[in-house]
Write an enzyme that holds these catalytic residues in place. Structure first.
Site, PDB file in Angstrom:
ATOM      1  N   GLY A 142       0.814  -1.207   0.000  1.00 25.85           N
ATOM      2  CA  GLY A 142       0.000   0.000   0.000  1.00 25.85           C
ATOM      3  C   GLY A 142       0.851   1.261   0.000  1.00 25.85           C
ATOM      4  N   SER A 143       0.484   2.216   0.861  1.00 27.27           N
ATOM      5  CA  SER A 143       1.132   3.533   0.840  1.00 27.27           C
ATOM      6  C   SER A 143       2.606   3.490   1.222  1.00 27.27           C
ATOM      7  CB  SER A 143       0.391   4.489   1.774  1.00 27.27           C
ATOM      8  OG  SER A 143      -0.909   4.744   1.279  1.00 27.27           O
ATOM      9  N   THR A 144       3.061   2.427   1.883  1.00 28.58           N
ATOM     10  CA  THR A 144       4.482   2.359   2.247  1.00 28.58           C
ATOM     11  C   THR A 144       5.373   2.222   1.017  1.00 28.58           C
ATOM     12  OG1 THR A 144       4.361  -0.047   2.584  1.00 28.58           O
ATOM     13  CG2 THR A 144       4.026   1.361   4.511  1.00 28.58           C
ATOM     14  N   LEU A 145       4.787   1.920  -0.148  1.00 33.29           N
ATOM     15  CA  LEU A 145       5.573   1.825  -1.380  1.00 33.29           C
ATOM     16  C   LEU A 145       5.560   3.136  -2.175  1.00 33.29           C
ATOM     17  CD1 LEU A 145       7.230  -0.537  -2.578  1.00 33.29           C
ATOM     18  CD2 LEU A 145       5.328  -0.956  -4.152  1.00 33.29           C
TER      19      LEU A 145
END
Length: 214
Positions: free
Chosen positions: A39-42
């Site tokens: 998700g947003s961690t990428l």
């Protein structure tokens, strides 16, 4: 916990409430053996990629109004309507719509970059039993939805171990450091560069804003 300069893994912990009779093999450890969609961690890596492939991204303004969009009949939303955002704000506010537009502005394939440069479908090969390969959805060139969701970290799966390795690259000016579970293990002499030094430094500066109060 990873040393960003050496790639040494100092600690790895996880928690779950599975009963002891869950049937899981004794050698499994979710940090090393379980896949998840980051998700947003990428998103920082998508921004780093975009800065390299399209210099105009750095100073561009992205209109995310009205806080939602539809791609091939499927809704994509932000937490709220952020209006017009700089690239730094897209990352600090974690705007899905902004990420879709940033990746669409790049002339090269982000999916191909994930496969060939980040090597998401390969193992880290640190020697932990049952370490899986990451997964990347294969999308047709006309599958706009799959390419859009990749921009904010869906349609791709990896272990926490692999994601930690990617973050060492941000700390090391874009240099992808091999991980080491055992001291004395010989590492590659030269770690590959996943994006430019300048882009890595710009993304690090943007991430500071992601944890600020402003």
């Amino acid at each position: 916990v990873v040393s960003v300069k050496t790639g040494d893994i100092h600690a790895a912990a996880t928690y779950n409430n599975l009963k002891k009779k869950s049937g899981l093999p004794a050698h499994t450890h979710p940090v090393f053996t379980d896949l998840f969609e980051p998700g947003s961690t990428l998103k920082p890596f998508a921004v780093g990629y975009a800065l390299d492939c399209n210099p105009g991204v750095e100073h561009a303004i992205w209109d995310t109004s009205p806080g939602k969009m539809t791609i091939q009949g499927n809704p994509i939303r932000d937490v709220r309507n952020y209006g017009k955002l700089t690239t730094e704000q897209v990352l600090s506010k974690s705007s899905n719509i902004g990420m879709v537009k940033i990746i669409k502005s790049c002339p090269r394939s982000y999916s191909q970059w994930l496969r060939d440069t980040l090597k998401v479908t390969q193992r880290t090969d640190i020697g932990f039993p049952a370490e899986p390969r990451g997964q990347l959805a294969t999308a047709r060139s006309d599958d706009q939805l799959s390419h859009a969701t990749l921009s904010f970290g869906y349609g791709v799966s990896m272990s926490i171990l692999r994601l930690a390795q990617y973050y060492t690259a941000l700390a090391n000016d874009g240099r992808f450091v091999p991980l080491r579970l055992l001291k004395g293990t010989k590492l590659e002499k030269k770690a590959p560069q996943i994006f430019s030094v300048q882009s890595a430094r710009k993304v690090r500066k943007m991430l500071v804003q992601a944890v600020s109060r402003t």
